[in-house]
Design a protein around this motif. Structure first.
Motif, PDB file in Angstrom:
ATOM      1  N   CYS A 241       0.883  -1.159   0.000  1.00  0.00           N
ATOM      2  CA  CYS A 241       0.000   0.000   0.000  1.00  0.00           C
ATOM      3  C   CYS A 241       0.924   1.213   0.000  1.00  0.00           C
ATOM      4  O   CYS A 241       1.632   1.465   0.980  1.00  0.00           O
TER       5      CYS A 241
ATOM      6  N   ALA B 287       1.466   7.389  -4.668  1.00  0.00           N
ATOM      7  CA  ALA B 287       1.105   6.520  -5.797  1.00  0.00           C
ATOM      8  C   ALA B 287       2.154   6.499  -6.906  1.00  0.00           C
ATOM      9  O   ALA B 287       2.459   5.449  -7.471  1.00  0.00           O
TER      10      ALA B 287
ATOM     11  N   ARG C 179      -4.454   1.276  -2.236  1.00  0.00           N
ATOM     12  CA  ARG C 179      -4.096   2.451  -3.044  1.00  0.00           C
ATOM     13  C   ARG C 179      -3.405   1.980  -4.313  1.00  0.00           C
ATOM     14  O   ARG C 179      -2.409   1.251  -4.237  1.00  0.00           O
TER      15      ARG C 179
ATOM     16  N   THR D  29      -8.783  -3.901  -3.679  1.00  0.00           N
ATOM     17  CA  THR D  29      -9.284  -2.589  -3.247  1.00  0.00           C
ATOM     18  C   THR D  29     -10.754  -2.620  -2.845  1.00  0.00           C
ATOM     19  O   THR D  29     -11.472  -3.578  -3.126  1.00  0.00           O
TER      20      THR D  29
ATOM     21  N   SER E 169     -13.834   2.519  -4.310  1.00  0.00           N
ATOM     22  CA  SER E 169     -13.581   3.850  -3.741  1.00  0.00           C
ATOM     23  C   SER E 169     -14.494   4.940  -4.300  1.00  0.00           C
ATOM     24  O   SER E 169     -14.781   5.921  -3.622  1.00  0.00           O
TER      25      SER E 169
ATOM     26  N   ASP F 174      -2.303  10.500  -3.231  1.00  0.00           N
ATOM     27  CA  ASP F 174      -3.037   9.237  -3.094  1.00  0.00           C
ATOM     28  C   ASP F 174      -4.130   9.179  -4.159  1.00  0.00           C
ATOM     29  O   ASP F 174      -5.055   9.994  -4.136  1.00  0.00           O
ATOM     30  N   ASN F 175      -4.030   8.207  -5.047  1.00  0.00           N
ATOM     31  CA  ASN F 175      -5.035   8.059  -6.105  1.00  0.00           C
ATOM     32  C   ASN F 175      -6.445   7.941  -5.523  1.00  0.00           C
ATOM     33  O   ASN F 175      -7.426   8.399  -6.105  1.00  0.00           O
ATOM     34  N   ASN F 176      -6.554   7.340  -4.346  1.00  0.00           N
ATOM     35  CA  ASN F 176      -7.873   7.195  -3.723  1.00  0.00           C
ATOM     36  C   ASN F 176      -8.526   8.545  -3.430  1.00  0.00           C
ATOM     37  O   ASN F 176      -9.746   8.667  -3.479  1.00  0.00           O
TER      38      ASN F 176
END
Ligand code: BGC
Length: 361
Positions: free
Chosen positions: A88, A92, A114, A127, A130, A161-163
């Motif tokens: 994680c 990213a 992530r 994942t 999200s 963070d792509n999330n």
């Protein structure tokens, strides 16, 4: 003197490598971003439960919010002979180099929670959904708003963070039409105000808003941002307010700031992770909701995937995520909305937490 220091450094590197090469081998290495965001302590605990039940040797390392430490962690696991690495990422894009090193050694890389972006060196992604996390947050705020002109305060996760993008995108999907029709009025983001007419934002447009209202996933950043926002606002911008907070830690610190403002009569605030402290806040009426992401499922999905890989099987996946370089085969888990009304049935009766950990249930 300089030579002596160089000599000492060389000796200590040699000793470290010596220690690594004689340390016990590892089948599966797990790298988590930091111990400072409670979410990842939950994941470690859940991993430990799954690890107990496997015959494989597994090691969990934390990167403490540093891409350099993360790269060292991956190198340590490579040196220990890991065949699968579950990672994680702290950042990213920066994690690309670490996983490329692992890939070059023939290690299978699973991106955990992530998505690592901009590299072809990841094999799988495990994942939660999200986008639906963000949609659940947006929907909660919409469901609790009546009339028009409701003050809306937006906060987001870390730009690295792509999330944070997926959560924001999900929330915006639901909130934008209600901003456009006047139900909500954005109070704390000039970028979001400028883009309020656009439902499908580009990544750059999302980044402009997130960059302005980011918490960096840090409770202190969240607190000082909220304080600055409320200081800049008059009483007319307060009253009953709606707050998009990106996760539980930041939600609690933002909620405390709003609760302390005498011009705020009531607030609705979102969150995610079902952190223990936020569950207590929900019971006490200080946080309105959280999105429960069952880390038991995520940890066991990732470990089961790793075990299948060790056994030479191809793990089952159900979707793909675009990481800007490749389409990554992914296994995705659903999320559950938790409020005061269902907190007991979802989190206690399911055995995720025990009733004794809370007061006033
Ligand atoms: C995770 C969230 C977490 C946040 C901060 C995100 O990538 O999906 O669950 O709250 O990072 O740690």
């Amino acid at each position: 003197m300089k030579r002596f220091v160089v000599f000492l450094m060389a000796v200590s590197i040699l000793l470290m490598n010596f220690a690594v090469s004689f340390a016990a081998g590892v089948d599966v290495g797990i790298v988590l971003p930091t111990k400072d965001e409670p979410r990842w302590l939950q994941d470690r605990a859940r991993f430990e439960d799954v690890i107990k039940a496997t015959p494989y040797s597994v090691e969990v390392l934390f990167s403490q919010g540093s891409s350099a430490a993360e790269k060292t962690n991956v190198e340590t696991l490579i040196a220990k002979g890991a065949k699968v690495i579950i990672i994680c990422a702290h950042d990213a894009a920066a994690a690309g180099i670490a996983v490329e090193n692992a890939k070059a050694e023939g290690i299978t890389v699973i991106s955990y929670d992530r998505l690592i972006t901009g590299t072809d060196a990841i094999d799988y992604y495990v994942t939660f959904d999200s986008i639906s996390v963000g949609e659940a947050m947006g929907q909660y705020l919409v469901d609790n708003a009546k009339g028009t002109g409701n003050p809306l305060y937006l906060y987001a996760g870390a730009l690295t963070d792509n999330n944070a993008f997926l959560f924001f995108q999900g929330a915006w999907n639901i909130l934008q039409p209600k901003i456009a029709d006047g139900t909500f009025v954005i109070k704390n983001s000039t970028q979001a105000l400028a883009l309020k007419g656009i439902k499908a934002l580009t990544r750059e447009q999302q980044a402009a808003i997130i960059g302005e209202v980011t918490t960096d996933w840090d409770m202190n950043v969240a607190k000082s941002k909220a304080e600055a926002h409320l200081t800049a606002m008059g009483a007319a911008d307060k009253g009953q307010v709606y707050i998009l907070a990106p996760n539980d830690g930041t939600s609690r610190s933002i909620a405390d700031v709003f609760a302390a403002d005498t011009d705020v009569s009531k607030y609705f605030i979102t969150g995610q992770d079902a952190e223990k402290a936020s569950v207590q806040y929900i019971i006490d009426g200080r946080q309105s909701m959280t999105v429960f992401k069952d880390t038991r499922t995520l940890a066991s999905d990732a470990m089961n995937m790793a075990i299948e890989i060790l056994q030479g099987k191809t793990p089952a996946t159900d979707t793909f995520y675009d990481n800007t370089m490749i389409q990554v085969p992914a296994k995705q888990s659903p999320v559950v909305i938790v409020t005061k009304e269902n907190v007991k049935s979802i989190l206690i009766d399911s055995g995720y937490y025990s009733a004794g950990e809370f007061t006033g249930l």
